[in-house]
Motif scaffolding. Structure first.
Motif, mmCIF file in Angstrom:
data_model
loop_
_atom_site.group_PDB
_atom_site.id
_atom_site.type_symbol
_atom_site.label_atom_id
_atom_site.label_comp_id
_atom_site.label_asym_id
_atom_site.label_seq_id
_atom_site.Cartn_x
_atom_site.Cartn_y
_atom_site.Cartn_z
ATOM 1 N N ILE A 386 4.391 14.143 -11.178
ATOM 2 C CA ILE A 386 5.340 14.044 -12.028
ATOM 3 C C ILE A 386 4.897 13.027 -13.481
ATOM 4 N N GLY A 387 4.180 12.308 -13.063
ATOM 5 C CA GLY A 387 3.305 11.192 -14.101
ATOM 6 C C GLY A 387 4.196 9.647 -13.791
ATOM 7 N N LYS A 388 5.030 9.500 -13.199
ATOM 8 C CA LYS A 388 5.365 7.811 -12.509
ATOM 9 C C LYS A 388 4.182 7.303 -11.214
ATOM 10 N N PHE A 389 3.219 7.098 -12.625
ATOM 11 C CA PHE A 389 2.431 6.440 -11.659
ATOM 12 C C PHE A 389 2.210 5.174 -11.446
ATOM 13 N N ASN A 390 3.771 4.150 -12.111
ATOM 14 C CA ASN A 390 4.006 3.029 -11.560
ATOM 15 C C ASN A 390 5.132 3.086 -10.026
ATOM 16 N N ASP A 391 5.657 3.798 -10.278
ATOM 17 C CA ASP A 391 6.337 4.468 -8.913
ATOM 18 C C ASP A 391 4.964 4.492 -7.513
ATOM 19 N N SER A 392 4.336 5.540 -7.763
ATOM 20 C CA SER A 392 3.126 6.427 -7.204
ATOM 21 C C SER A 392 2.217 5.244 -6.475
ATOM 22 N N VAL A 393 2.070 4.390 -7.671
ATOM 23 C CA VAL A 393 1.257 3.316 -7.510
ATOM 24 C C VAL A 393 2.111 2.098 -6.104
ATOM 25 N N ASN A 394 3.053 1.596 -6.423
ATOM 26 C CA ASN A 394 4.325 0.528 -5.804
ATOM 27 C C ASN A 394 4.342 1.386 -4.749
ATOM 28 N N THR A 395 4.665 2.622 -4.175
ATOM 29 C CA THR A 395 5.109 3.093 -2.956
ATOM 30 C C THR A 395 3.842 2.775 -2.057
ATOM 31 N N ALA A 396 2.445 3.458 -2.841
ATOM 32 C CA ALA A 396 1.475 3.112 -2.427
ATOM 33 C C ALA A 396 0.828 1.994 -1.606
ATOM 34 N N LEU A 397 1.241 0.612 -2.553
ATOM 35 C CA LEU A 397 1.350 -0.640 -1.643
ATOM 36 C C LEU A 397 2.006 -1.545 -0.517
ATOM 37 N N ASP A 398 3.717 -0.285 -1.387
ATOM 38 C CA ASP A 398 4.198 -1.158 0.158
ATOM 39 C C ASP A 398 4.095 -0.742 1.221
ATOM 40 N N PHE A 399 3.219 0.362 1.744
ATOM 41 C CA PHE A 399 2.717 0.786 2.483
ATOM 42 C C PHE A 399 1.788 0.411 3.242
ATOM 43 N N ASN A 400 1.024 0.128 2.265
ATOM 44 C CA ASN A 400 -0.140 -0.616 2.628
ATOM 45 C C ASN A 400 0.495 -2.266 3.782
ATOM 46 N N ARG A 401 1.244 -2.969 2.834
ATOM 47 C CA ARG A 401 1.842 -4.076 2.963
ATOM 48 C C ARG A 401 2.351 -3.275 4.500
ATOM 49 N N GLN A 402 3.007 -2.584 4.636
ATOM 50 C CA GLN A 402 3.672 -2.265 6.041
ATOM 51 C C GLN A 402 2.385 -2.355 7.516
ATOM 52 N N LEU A 403 1.341 -2.481 7.021
ATOM 53 C CA LEU A 403 0.606 -1.562 7.798
ATOM 54 C C LEU A 403 -0.019 -3.283 8.289
ATOM 55 N N GLY A 404 0.169 -4.493 7.412
ATOM 56 C CA GLY A 404 -0.196 -5.363 7.815
ATOM 57 C C GLY A 404 -1.277 -5.608 7.320
ATOM 58 N N LEU A 405 -1.985 -5.037 6.813
ATOM 59 C CA LEU A 405 -3.870 -4.815 5.926
ATOM 60 C C LEU A 405 -3.613 -5.461 4.766
ATOM 61 N N PRO A 406 -5.046 -5.982 4.061
ATOM 62 C CA PRO A 406 -5.273 -6.369 2.942
ATOM 63 C C PRO A 406 -4.622 -5.132 2.085
ATOM 64 N N THR A 407 -3.957 -6.307 0.801
ATOM 65 C CA THR A 407 -3.090 -5.524 -0.299
ATOM 66 C C THR A 407 -3.215 -6.692 -1.468
ATOM 67 N N ARG A 408 -3.801 -6.214 -2.635
ATOM 68 C CA ARG A 408 -3.639 -6.652 -3.781
ATOM 69 C C ARG A 408 -2.215 -5.871 -4.448
ATOM 70 N N LYS A 409 -2.373 -7.709 -5.459
ATOM 71 C CA LYS A 409 -0.379 -7.048 -6.143
ATOM 72 C C LYS A 409 -1.344 -6.584 -7.347
ATOM 73 N N LYS A 410 -0.134 -5.508 -7.798
ATOM 74 C CA LYS A 410 -0.458 -4.697 -8.879
ATOM 75 C C LYS A 410 -0.351 -5.552 -10.489
ATOM 76 N N HIS A 464 -4.579 4.765 -15.220
ATOM 77 C CA HIS A 464 -3.126 5.705 -16.145
ATOM 78 C C HIS A 464 -2.313 3.850 -16.509
ATOM 79 N N VAL A 465 -2.253 2.867 -14.933
ATOM 80 C CA VAL A 465 -1.331 1.610 -15.846
ATOM 81 C C VAL A 465 -1.802 0.778 -15.648
ATOM 82 N N GLU A 466 -2.864 0.381 -14.852
ATOM 83 C CA GLU A 466 -3.580 -1.142 -15.113
ATOM 84 C C GLU A 466 -4.772 -0.884 -14.628
ATOM 85 N N PRO A 467 -5.810 0.242 -15.268
ATOM 86 C CA PRO A 467 -7.007 0.043 -15.450
ATOM 87 C C PRO A 467 -8.400 -1.312 -14.579
#
Length: 889
Positions: A386-410, A464-467
């Motif tokens: 639905i075009g909410k690219f920032n929210d999509s990226v943030n949700t994915a990054l947040d999940f990866n952090r919960q996994l405890g694996l290396p996750t970059r900041k946006k 779309h948001v941070e190439p």
């Protein structure tokens, strides 16, 4: 044997053909006044439906109002008596009368058959009849005299597609639910009532009933398979069941089938059986709720595997409702599976409200990371959709952090960081070939697999948001595959690496090797779940750098179809999207492109693919502007899209719109507007990494700089020339690396550069090469552009002969391409004032009158059309294009 079957839908007959039908049925002349009167009366009652017209005739015969006179050797009837009878008749009453004349056992058999669908098996009906008592049938049966004078639509549980033969006969892999069936069987305490008839007499009775409803024309019987001749007949048979007893009666039939069918037959009839059981779900005991919910889960999974997600959603929701609010305590595993599968089915079908409710329900529970991943992935995909690219990226990054694996900041990445990470990946690759990569061991850590899948979704959104983050995410995914092993997400990771190598890093042959590695990994067992997305990347971002662009069109269409079949709707639509743009770039006729784009928008609207719809609208608007259709409205729509993209920080969409605007400016030779756009658009290539669109933009940008330099002087001329040299250098590098799609671009730019430098011999030679190369390679629009630029050059040199020759050739090419607006512009510039006469609503059917003479061309004055079609119902009739709003949500 492969047999091609063509279905022809026949509509209702007109009075003229109704008379012929009745005359033919009676063996009489169609000009007979009595035949005409009878046919016209029947036509009024049936609205010309051939099936019901013949049924009316049969009812007249049954009531002895229509008789054959053997003395006169023809059919006879009392016209007054017939008309009097027909006045009170309609389709429902004819069917009711027919039902009333049937044996009671036949009526009962039809009751059962109506619950099994329009197509049913004879053995299934007989099996139910053998296990249900006459007293049960009588209590469920409705008096024929109380049947309605009209037939309501046939009610069915859930969706009409539940009884579809395509699903019922499916042989797709799904776990057998015989264990669940056995649990239900063993938990049932009630014994089946025995029939009141002996076996032999019952068999004779069933056979007699089948012969009767076949003889009466109600059903068609082909050995074991039967079908109602018309849905109204099935409705009439269903009306034989008392309204108060219908749900329980269908549930009873479902229970009988569940207990009598073999595991194989039960598997084949899964949808019918579960649908029937669901009719009586409100009366299910607590012990049976879990088993019924599990059966719904099995049916939903089976429907999903057949890409019938609307049907699957119905089953999943039914199972969820059966368990109710206590389901999480009663059967946690089944409830979780129902919610997760149902959320995915809702996502695929565009039911986002239901999807979000289910996601929130699951995430509110204390579940492990593996289960949280399933539902979080659906949320990430839906936000992207639905075009909410920032929210999509943030949700994915947040999940990866919960996994405890290396996750970059946006955040944006520096060039130094990108190069550093690239060198690290290069060291890990150690000159591995595609075959070496494909033979790496399998990943055995579920955490890394979930993390990698989330990274895959980040890749599709971050552009779309941070190439600048895109290369880092790709490098991270590839490094994980090289260190820890391959998984189903690895193919898309290596394909994405290939796109970086082909595009920004300028190493197309290394990039192609990575694309090859991705395709080889796909051939490994268990690696094809993301096949559509992987092929989208290789065909859209990799192969055009070293192969003809035309070669990508067929694979993209193929994988669009495959993606829909396996339920990867988003990737499928991306394939179709990419194919549409490539069709435009290779010079396909604009009218055929417009027709395909309009159909594509309707499909994507149904699939709720908002991102793809906007990109297709961008291309469709451009095509219509080039054809001379809705030009002013098109300008406002593109401006509106730019405003929407800016408000959503969607730099990818804004870049794509700017490329299409530049296309129009260049073809219409509007160089002032073109140079303003180029300066304002900024670094478009950064947001269109490795796409052919970025290649095309670079060519248009360089040509615009050269034209600006030709019309300027002093420092401005030098500045424009310097910018042109910089972009030409990029294209020249691509050509040296084997990009066959840019050769004619270089010839056009070399010609214009020679014009700028006053090198006439070089200019003539390059123009000739540009025209020859673009024509030979099928780039019709670029051949037209090269001819037009050559004409401008020769006219400036005072060579009217070659100037006129090239403008005529340019006009012919533009006309063949279907660029009506441009043909009109050329005609006006050559002949002055024109009068345009539109002879048809199609852009290519027109006549241009000038000085009393007709001339071929394309009209720019075409009736306004809806640019957004049914999916975006925009009011443009009053020229109110300002109100057009492109919302990504």
């Amino acid at each position: 044997m492969n047999v091609s079957i063509t279905q022809i839908k026949i509509g209702n007959l007109s009075v003229k053909y109704a008379i012929r039908l009745v005359a033919e049925a009676l063996g009489m002349d169609d000009d007979d006044s009595k035949v005409k009167s009878l046919a016209e009366t029947i036509h009024k009652k049936t609205e010309g439906n051939p099936f019901f017209m013949l049924m009316f005739l049969r009812s007249l015969y049954d009531e002895k109002l229509l008789q054959y006179n053997f003395g006169a050797m023809k059919w006879t009837w009392d016209e007054d008596a017939v008309n009097s009878n027909i006045v009170t008749e309609n389709v429902a009453s004819v069917l009711v009368n027919k039902m009333s004349r049937l044996q009671e056992d036949t009526q009962r058999m039809l009751m059962v058959a109506s619950c099994l669908g329009s197509n049913f098996r004879k053995s299934a009906v007989v099996g139910v009849m053998k296990n249900i008592s006459r007293s049960e049938m009588r209590s469920a049966m409705r008096s024929v005299s109380s049947l309605p004078a009209w037939l309501p639509p046939l009610p069915s549980w859930g969706s009409p597609s539940l009884l579809s033969p395509d699903l019922t006969n499916s042989t797709s892999a799904v776990q057998s639910f015989s264990c669940t069936a056995e649990i239900i069987r063993s938990s049932s305490s009630e014994s089946l009532p025995s029939s009141d008839l002996t076996n032999s007499s019952a068999e004779r009775s069933y056979a007699s009933s089948i012969e009767e409803f076949e003889g009466e024309g109600l059903c068609e019987v082909d050995d074991e398979e039967c079908r109602f001749m018309h849905d109204q007949i099935q409705s009439a048979a269903f009306e034989l069941i008392s309204p108060e007893q219908r749900d329980s009666f269908r549930g009873r039939i479902g229970s009988i089938l569940l207990q009598t069918l073999s595991p194989e037959e039960l598997e084949a009839s899964l949808f019918e059986v579960v649908g029937l059981l669901n009719c009586a779900a409100s009366n299910v005991t607590d012990e049976k709720r879990v088993e019924l919910a599990r059966m719904n889960l099995k049916a939903g999974i089976k429907a999903s595997e057949n890409a019938a997600f609307d049907t699957a959603k119905v089953y999943f929701k039914a199972g969820h409702d059966v368990l109710g609010s206590r389901g999480w305590e009663g059967d946690y595993r089944t409830m979780l599976d129902l919610c997760s599968h149902c959320a995915n089915a809702c996502f695929v079908t565009g039911d986002f409200d239901s999807m979000n409710e289910l996601i929130d329900e699951v995430l509110s529970k204390d579940i492990d990371m593996k289960e949280k991943y399933r539902i979080s992935e659906i949320k990430v995909k839906s936000l992207h959709n639905i075009g909410k690219f920032n929210d999509s990226v943030n949700t994915a990054l947040d999940f990866n952090r919960q996994l405890g694996l290396p996750t970059r900041k946006k955040k944006s990445a520096s060039t130094f960081t990108i190069i550093r990470e690239y060198i690290r990946v290069k060291r890990l690759l150690k000159n591995k070939t595609a075959e070496d990569i494909a033979n790496l061991p399998r990943l055995d850590d579920e955490r890394y697999e979930m993390w990698r899948r989330m990274n895959e979704h980040i890749v599709s959104c971050i552009i779309h948001v941070e190439p600048t983050m895109l290369p880092l995410v790709i490098f991270q995914s590839v490094a994980t595959s090289l260190k820890h092993g391959l998984s189903s997400s690895s193919p898309s990771g290596f394909a994405a690496l290939g796109s970086l190598l082909c595009g920004p890093f300028g190493k197309p042959h290394e990039g192609r090797e990575m694309a090859k590695a991705a395709e080889l990994i796909l051939e490994k067992p268990g690696m094809r779940s993301r096949a559509t997305f992987t092929v989208f990347i290789t065909q859209t971002f990799c192969y055009h750098w070293t192969s003809p662009l035309q070669d990508t069109i067929a694979p993209l269409l193929e994988w669009y179809q495959r993606g829909l079949e396996i339920g990867d709707t988003a990737s499928a639509c991306w394939c179709l999207n990419s194919r549409s743009y490539n069709l435009f770039y290779v010079g396909r006729a604009l009218d055929s492109i417009q027709e395909e784009l309009e159909a594509t928008i309707q499909v994507m609207t149904q699939l709720k693919q908002d991102e793809s719809i906007l990109q297709i609208i961008n291309l469709l608007t451009t095509v219509k502007k080039l054809r001379g259709i809705d030009v002013e409205a098109g300008d406002k729509i593109l401006d509106s899209m730019l405003a929407t993209a800016a408000s959503n920080d969607d730099f990818s969409l804004s870049s794509l719109v700017n490329v299409m605007k530049l296309e129009v400016f260049v073809f219409y030779q509007e160089w002032k507007e073109a140079i303003e756009l180029v300066r304002k658009a900024g670094n478009v290539r950064q947001f269109l990494i490795a796409l052919f669109t970025s290649v095309r933009y670079t060519f248009l940008e360089a040509l615009t700089y050269l034209k600006a330099a030709q019309s300027a002087s002093g420092w401005k001329r030098r500045q424009m020339k310097k910018c042109a040299h910089k972009t030409i250098h990029l294209i020249r590098g691509w050509s040296k690396n084997g990009n066959v799609n840019v050769v004619h671009y270089l010839y056009i730019l070399d010609a214009e550069l020679a014009v700028l430098n006053g090198k006439n011999k070089k200019a003539k030679k390059s123009f000739s090469a540009a025209i020859a190369t673009s024509s030979r390679n099928g780039f019709l629009q670029d051949s037209a552009l090269a001819h037009e630029l050559a004409s401008t050059y020769f006219k400036a040199q005072g060579d009217e002969y070659w100037g006129k020759y090239h403008i005529e050739r340019s006009r012919a090419c533009y006309q063949e391409w279907g660029c009506g607006g441009k043909v009109e512009q050329l005609f006006i510039s050559e002949s002055g004032t024109t009068k345009v006469e539109v002879t048809d609503d199609k852009a290519d059917e027109f006549t241009i009158l000038s000085d009393g003479k007709r001339s071929a061309g394309t009209s720019a004055l075409i009736a306004s059309r809806d640019l957004l079609l049914e999916g975006y119902r925009t009011e443009l009739d009053n020229g109110d294009a300002e109100s057009v709003s492109f919302q990504s949500e």
